[in-house]
Scaffold this motif. Structure first.
Motif, PDB file in Angstrom:
ATOM      1  N   GLY A 425       0.859  -1.177   0.000  1.00 45.71           N
ATOM      2  CA  GLY A 425       0.000   0.000   0.000  1.00 45.71           C
ATOM      3  C   GLY A 425       0.895   1.228   0.000  1.00 45.71           C
ATOM      4  O   GLY A 425       1.416   1.612   1.050  1.00 45.71           O
ATOM      5  N   THR A 426       1.092   1.823  -1.163  1.00 51.08           N
ATOM      6  CA  THR A 426       2.104   2.879  -1.269  1.00 51.08           C
ATOM      7  C   THR A 426       1.554   4.273  -0.987  1.00 51.08           C
ATOM      8  O   THR A 426       2.293   5.251  -1.102  1.00 51.08           O
ATOM      9  CB  THR A 426       2.771   2.850  -2.660  1.00 51.08           C
ATOM     10  N   GLU A 427       0.287   4.350  -0.600  1.00 47.28           N
ATOM     11  CA  GLU A 427      -0.274   5.645  -0.175  1.00 47.28           C
ATOM     12  C   GLU A 427      -1.533   5.380   0.610  1.00 47.28           C
ATOM     13  O   GLU A 427      -2.532   4.926   0.059  1.00 47.28           O
ATOM     14  CB  GLU A 427      -0.565   6.523  -1.389  1.00 47.28           C
ATOM     15  N   ASP A 428      -1.489   5.669   1.909  1.00 47.26           N
ATOM     16  CA  ASP A 428      -2.646   5.419   2.763  1.00 47.26           C
ATOM     17  C   ASP A 428      -2.767   6.555   3.768  1.00 47.26           C
ATOM     18  O   ASP A 428      -1.896   6.732   4.619  1.00 47.26           O
ATOM     19  CB  ASP A 428      -2.493   4.088   3.498  1.00 47.26           C
ATOM     20  N   PRO A 429      -3.831   7.369   3.671  1.00 50.81           N
ATOM     21  CA  PRO A 429      -3.991   8.482   4.607  1.00 50.81           C
ATOM     22  C   PRO A 429      -4.506   8.065   5.978  1.00 50.81           C
ATOM     23  O   PRO A 429      -4.558   8.890   6.886  1.00 50.81           O
ATOM     24  CB  PRO A 429      -4.998   9.384   3.897  1.00 50.81           C
ATOM     25  N   THR A 430      -4.906   6.790   6.136  1.00 53.24           N
ATOM     26  CA  THR A 430      -5.340   6.317   7.446  1.00 53.24           C
ATOM     27  C   THR A 430      -4.158   6.346   8.396  1.00 53.24           C
ATOM     28  O   THR A 430      -3.076   5.862   8.067  1.00 53.24           O
ATOM     29  CB  THR A 430      -5.890   4.890   7.349  1.00 53.24           C
ATOM     30  N   LEU A 431      -4.351   6.901   9.578  1.00 53.47           N
ATOM     31  CA  LEU A 431      -3.222   7.085  10.491  1.00 53.47           C
ATOM     32  C   LEU A 431      -2.527   5.773  10.820  1.00 53.47           C
ATOM     33  O   LEU A 431      -1.326   5.614  10.604  1.00 53.47           O
ATOM     34  CB  LEU A 431      -3.687   7.786  11.771  1.00 53.47           C
ATOM     35  N   VAL A 432      -3.272   4.832  11.349  1.00 55.33           N
ATOM     36  CA  VAL A 432      -2.747   3.483  11.589  1.00 55.33           C
ATOM     37  C   VAL A 432      -3.706   2.548  10.868  1.00 55.33           C
ATOM     38  O   VAL A 432      -4.803   2.284  11.344  1.00 55.33           O
ATOM     39  CB  VAL A 432      -2.671   3.152  13.088  1.00 55.33           C
ATOM     40  N   SER A 433      -3.294   2.061   9.709  1.00 58.60           N
ATOM     41  CA  SER A 433      -4.206   1.345   8.821  1.00 58.60           C
ATOM     42  C   SER A 433      -4.331  -0.120   9.233  1.00 58.60           C
ATOM     43  O   SER A 433      -3.725  -1.018   8.649  1.00 58.60           O
ATOM     44  CB  SER A 433      -3.732   1.448   7.369  1.00 58.60           C
ATOM     45  N   LEU A 434      -5.150  -0.363  10.235  1.00 55.07           N
ATOM     46  CA  LEU A 434      -5.357  -1.728  10.708  1.00 55.07           C
ATOM     47  C   LEU A 434      -5.997  -2.582   9.613  1.00 55.07           C
ATOM     48  O   LEU A 434      -5.641  -3.745   9.426  1.00 55.07           O
ATOM     49  CB  LEU A 434      -6.250  -1.716  11.947  1.00 55.07           C
ATOM     50  N   ARG A 435      -6.937  -1.985   8.875  1.00 52.23           N
ATOM     51  CA  ARG A 435      -7.610  -2.735   7.821  1.00 52.23           C
ATOM     52  C   ARG A 435      -6.620  -3.155   6.736  1.00 52.23           C
ATOM     53  O   ARG A 435      -6.699  -4.246   6.176  1.00 52.23           O
ATOM     54  CB  ARG A 435      -8.738  -1.890   7.238  1.00 52.23           C
ATOM     55  N   GLY A 436      -5.673  -2.285   6.420  1.00 49.29           N
ATOM     56  CA  GLY A 436      -4.654  -2.637   5.440  1.00 49.29           C
ATOM     57  C   GLY A 436      -3.787  -3.792   5.899  1.00 49.29           C
ATOM     58  O   GLY A 436      -3.410  -4.660   5.100  1.00 49.29           O
ATOM     59  N   MET A 437      -3.475  -3.809   7.190  1.00 51.39           N
ATOM     60  CA  MET A 437      -2.702  -4.930   7.735  1.00 51.39           C
ATOM     61  C   MET A 437      -3.488  -6.228   7.601  1.00 51.39           C
ATOM     62  O   MET A 437      -2.941  -7.268   7.235  1.00 51.39           O
ATOM     63  CB  MET A 437      -2.351  -4.658   9.202  1.00 51.39           C
ATOM     64  N   LYS A 438      -4.769  -6.149   7.890  1.00 51.76           N
ATOM     65  CA  LYS A 438      -5.615  -7.336   7.793  1.00 51.76           C
ATOM     66  C   LYS A 438      -5.725  -7.822   6.354  1.00 51.76           C
ATOM     67  O   LYS A 438      -5.752  -9.032   6.086  1.00 51.76           O
ATOM     68  CB  LYS A 438      -7.002  -7.011   8.352  1.00 51.76           C
ATOM     69  N   GLU A 439      -5.773  -6.883   5.397  1.00 56.88           N
ATOM     70  CA  GLU A 439      -5.893  -7.235   3.984  1.00 56.88           C
ATOM     71  C   GLU A 439      -4.634  -7.889   3.437  1.00 56.88           C
ATOM     72  O   GLU A 439      -4.678  -8.524   2.386  1.00 56.88           O
ATOM     73  CB  GLU A 439      -6.232  -5.989   3.163  1.00 56.88           C
ATOM     74  N   GLY A 440      -3.524  -7.718   4.113  1.00 54.58           N
ATOM     75  CA  GLY A 440      -2.319  -8.424   3.701  1.00 54.58           C
ATOM     76  C   GLY A 440      -1.238  -7.585   3.059  1.00 54.58           C
ATOM     77  O   GLY A 440      -0.342  -8.127   2.389  1.00 54.58           O
ATOM     78  N   TYR A 441      -1.262  -6.271   3.248  1.00 57.36           N
ATOM     79  CA  TYR A 441      -0.173  -5.446   2.737  1.00 57.36           C
ATOM     80  C   TYR A 441       1.142  -5.812   3.437  1.00 57.36           C
ATOM     81  O   TYR A 441       1.218  -5.819   4.661  1.00 57.36           O
ATOM     82  CB  TYR A 441      -0.455  -3.967   2.967  1.00 57.36           C
ATOM     83  N   ALA A 442       2.165  -6.068   2.643  1.00 60.48           N
ATOM     84  CA  ALA A 442       3.482  -6.336   3.215  1.00 60.48           C
ATOM     85  C   ALA A 442       4.163  -5.051   3.646  1.00 60.48           C
ATOM     86  O   ALA A 442       5.061  -5.066   4.498  1.00 60.48           O
ATOM     87  CB  ALA A 442       4.360  -7.071   2.199  1.00 60.48           C
ATOM     88  N   ARG A 443       3.751  -3.936   3.047  1.00 60.32           N
ATOM     89  CA  ARG A 443       4.363  -2.642   3.370  1.00 60.32           C
ATOM     90  C   ARG A 443       3.308  -1.571   3.141  1.00 60.32           C
ATOM     91  O   ARG A 443       2.514  -1.643   2.203  1.00 60.32           O
ATOM     92  CB  ARG A 443       5.586  -2.402   2.494  1.00 60.32           C
TER      93      ARG A 443
END
Length: 763
Positions: A425-443
């Motif tokens: 995820g090379t651009e995420d305005p969410t402060l701490v993107s818990l959902r992105g971690m759950k979705e499986g982003y390696a970075r």
């Protein structure tokens, strides 16, 4: 990039005030209690730490400098963010201390966190104050290139100064980031020139009768092409074509990178891994150099198109990748080519850009990895067409700007991309993107590191222009330190709140937060097993820690701001209740999902767009992506609205930002609205907008007029449709798309969350 975004990022970058020192120096103007004065009486506060950001193992030592007058009194007061601790004192002025050279200030702070410091100096009746922020964070963990934590930084405050570049890099490290996204825009390439050989220039004849340049001798011909490019604004595109197509193989690209090189080296020395991004097309290489119109979120047209000659572009890419071979091993190709006018070509043309750029990068640095290409939540069909051109094997990492990866994972599988291919995820305005971690982003790269322009305050910048920490910066550092690369093992993800449990080796970690400002009443009960010889700790968003009090192995805690539990071997969610929504009597909300809609509209579920609004209360919402012309009934939505009392109302729209309705480069559909089948009002240009909350302070934004619009549970962005007079009872609001967008295709597309009626108080 999120859809609720103000106009062009480039415009912001070129109009901000530059050159605020990275050493966290703050100066305020003189004021006089009795009479005015012309003396340059000033007080400054600085430290050796970038942005006054300290780690907990070091003393908090600052320096006060007073100039213009010899002070009689110097004093300070300090308070913690979201806490009750305060302190103040007068600073002894010893005779041997020169206030101009500096008065040392050693602060004894109670814990990690963010603090607001005011230093004042008096000389007779004159008084000056300096205000700044001081932060204390965890000691950084050892640098780990496998870390998921990255930042998108935009260096525009004089970071060609080595000291400022070093401070920028150190700020990354102190905040807990291990990666930095460094974009290469058209202005990143210094002294870029395309030169033909001398023989080529001498042989080329351009008619003087057409008011164009002509070489007169050998010396002039060596600089001939440079002059042509310099005059590009005054030449017709067809005038350039003979020169640009003649003996292309002989043309040479030259470029330098003094500023960007210094920044990349500073990040590298600090242990920060860098992902470079080829973000724009330089005008000197553009296939459309004469088109200077800006394109919504992007810069001019010439920066958003393919090169006129791939051999020249490849030379630039090779020189760039070779120059940064030591500092940059990952190169992202472009940004959001499917949206926001960042790419004005077709998907097939973009595939060719990937093919050519990837090969050029690998030619200069065979070990480099190719990242592509920051696709948004609406880019599935675009990427499908790109992958049909056979470029998937050239892409080492797929990158997205959405926290709903399911459609993309299915698409990659369809095209035979191995499941183990990394996704970032090379651009995420969410402060701490818990959902992105759950979705499986390696970075994940947080958008963004350093604040720029008040129009972007809703995007959770971590530090201010002078690198002093903002509240979100402290929270990011706490999360990076505690969560690290832990894996999600349990989660409750709802519109109003998130509750997550992670596992990191033998340590279990929990975190939770409310997603809507103003909600209350929620709670979560955890079953907690301590680590051997450890007492589980409860840590708040500022990093302040206290022992967790368990009763029969459980603890019940309120769901409010971001909070963590650590030092446990096992954590389970035993039960929870979500925060309750509150209503605002000053406005009436009607959701699009409660109405009826024609073919092609679809109901998007929570989390299906990026980023979620600050208030997920608005989900599900309606969206449409229609490639065919509408039937006679049109592409429309009708919402029932129940008006509680007769009167005049301000009618507000919430959904896609109407900043996307630009005259020439329109990336969403215009629409018309009406009530009860009455006169249709066309919306073909940006509407007056009101932001709900200042993200940096979590308070009502002073720019929001009237302030009553800052309703709990409401949208983040209101856009004014007009003023209507309505009778009491049932009415119908209708929205109908009137045309397709103009770029990058002709789709009928928008998204629609709802409308708001706000009573107008009559005098």
């Amino acid at each position: 990039m999120r859809l609720f975004k103000p106009s062009t990022k480039r415009s912001v970058l070129f109009h901000v005030v530059l050159a605020i020192a990275c050493t966290a120096t703050v100066v305020l103007s003189t004021f006089n209690d009795a009479v005015s004065t012309s003396d340059a009486f000033q007080v400054r506060v600085s430290s050796k730490q970038p942005g006054n950001l300290f780690i907990e193992s070091q003393p908090v030592d600052l320096m006060i400098q007073v100039s213009g007058n010899k002070p009689d009194v110097v004093e300070y007061k300090i308070r913690e963010h979201n806490g009750s601790w305060t302190s103040n004192a007068k600073i002894p002025l010893r005779s041997q201390v020169d206030p101009l050279k500096g008065i040392p200030l050693h602060l004894q702070l109670p814990s990690r966190g963010l603090y607001y410091l005011t230093v004042s100096a008096r000389a007779g009746q004159s008084k000056v104050e300096a205000k700044t922020r001081v932060g204390v964070v965890f000691d950084p963990s050892p640098v780990n290139p496998d870390s998921r934590w990255g930042l998108f930084t935009i260096p525009y405050d004089g970071e060609n100064d080595p000291a400022k570049a070093a401070a920028l890099a150190r700020s990354h490290r102190l905040l807990g980031a291990a990666w930095s996204r460094l974009n290469f825009w058209h202005w990143s390439y210094e002294n870029l020139q395309v030169k033909p050989t001398s023989a080529q220039a001498r042989d080329l004849k351009i008619s003087a009768s057409s008011n164009q340049l002509q070489p007169t001798d050998k010396t002039e011909s060596d600089n001939f092409f440079q002059k042509i490019v310099a005059k590009a604004d005054f030449l017709k595109l067809h005038t350039l074509c003979p020169l640009l197509s003649a003996n292309k193989n002989d043309s040479q690209v030259s470029v330098s990178f003094s500023k960007w090189k210094g920044i990349a080296q500073a990040l590298h020395r600090e242990g920060i891994s860098v992902m470079g991004e080829f973000a724009e097309m330089p005008r000197e290489l553009s296939s459309r150099p004469q088109e200077t119109q800006e394109t919504g979120e992007g810069a001019a047209v010439w920066a958003r198109v393919k090169p006129r000659d791939y051999q020249l572009w490849n030379q630039l890419v090779e020189k760039t990748a070779r120059e940064f071979k030591q500092e940059i091993q990952f190169w992202e190709i472009w940004n959001e080519p499917d949206a926001n006018n960042f790419w004005l070509g077709t998907p097939e043309e973009f595939a060719e850009l990937i093919r050519q750029t990837a090969r050029a990068v690998k030619s200069a640095n065979p070990k480099a990895q190719i990242v592509a290409s920051g696709f948004t939540s609406h880019g599935v069909s675009f990427l499908d067409r790109v992958l049909k051109q056979g470029v998937a094997p050239l892409i080492d990492v797929f990158s997205f700007h959405t926290n709903d990866l399911a459609p993309y994972k299915a698409l990659l599988s369809k095209h035979g991309v191995p499941a183990e291919r990394p996704i970032w995820g090379t651009e995420d305005p969410t402060l701490v993107s818990l959902r992105g971690m759950k979705e499986g982003y390696a970075r994940q790269f947080h958008f963004f590191h350093k604040r720029f322009g008040t129009n972007y305050d809703s995007f959770a910048a971590l530090v201010d222009r002078d690198l002093t920490p903002l509240p979100d910066g402290i929270t990011y550092s706490v999360a990076a330190h505690i969560i690290g690369n832990a894996q999600v093992v349990e989660s409750i993800d709802r519109p109003s709140a998130q509750i997550y449990v992670f596992q990191k080796g033998n340590e279990a970690i929990a975190t939770w937060k409310v997603l809507q400002a103003g909600l209350s009443g929620g709670s979560v009960t955890y079953a907690v097993t301590p680590l051997p010889d450890k007492t589980p700790q409860l840590i708040d968003a500022m990093g302040r820690s206290k022992p967790l009090k368990l009763k029969n192995g459980e603890v019940t805690l309120p769901i409010d701001q971001t909070t963590f539990i650590r030092d446990a071997s096992k954590i389970k969610i035993a039960k929870y209740s979500l925060p309750r929504e509150k209503s605002d009597p000053l406005q009436y909300v009607f959701l699009a999902k409660t109405g009826k809609w024609t073919k092609e509209w679809m109901l998007a579920q929570p989390g299906k767009h990026n980023p979620p609004p600050a208030s997920d209360f608005w989900q599900p919402f309606l969206q449409i992506f229609a490639s065919s012309e509408p039937s006679p009934e049109g592409y429309s939505v009708e919402i029932p609205i129940n008006v509680p009392k007769p009167g005049r109302y301000q009618l507000l729209f919430t959904g896609i930002t109407t900043n996307s309705l630009l005259e020439k480069y329109r990336w969403t559909s215009p629409f018309a609205w009406s009530i009860d089948g009455g006169q249709k009002t066309q919306v073909t240009a940006p509407l007056k907008s009101y932001w709900r909350v200042n993200r940096q302070t979590q308070t009502k934004n002073e720019l929001v007029k009237p302030e009553e619009m800052a309703a709990t549970g409401g949208p983040e962005l209101y856009q004014e449709l007009g003023v209507v007079e309505l009778s009491q009872g049932q009415h119908t609001f209708r929205l109908e798309l009137t045309a397709g967008r103009t770029t990058p295709d002709k789709l009928y597309t928008t998204f629609f969350e709802g409308i708001v009626l706000r009573p107008i108080q009559e005098n």
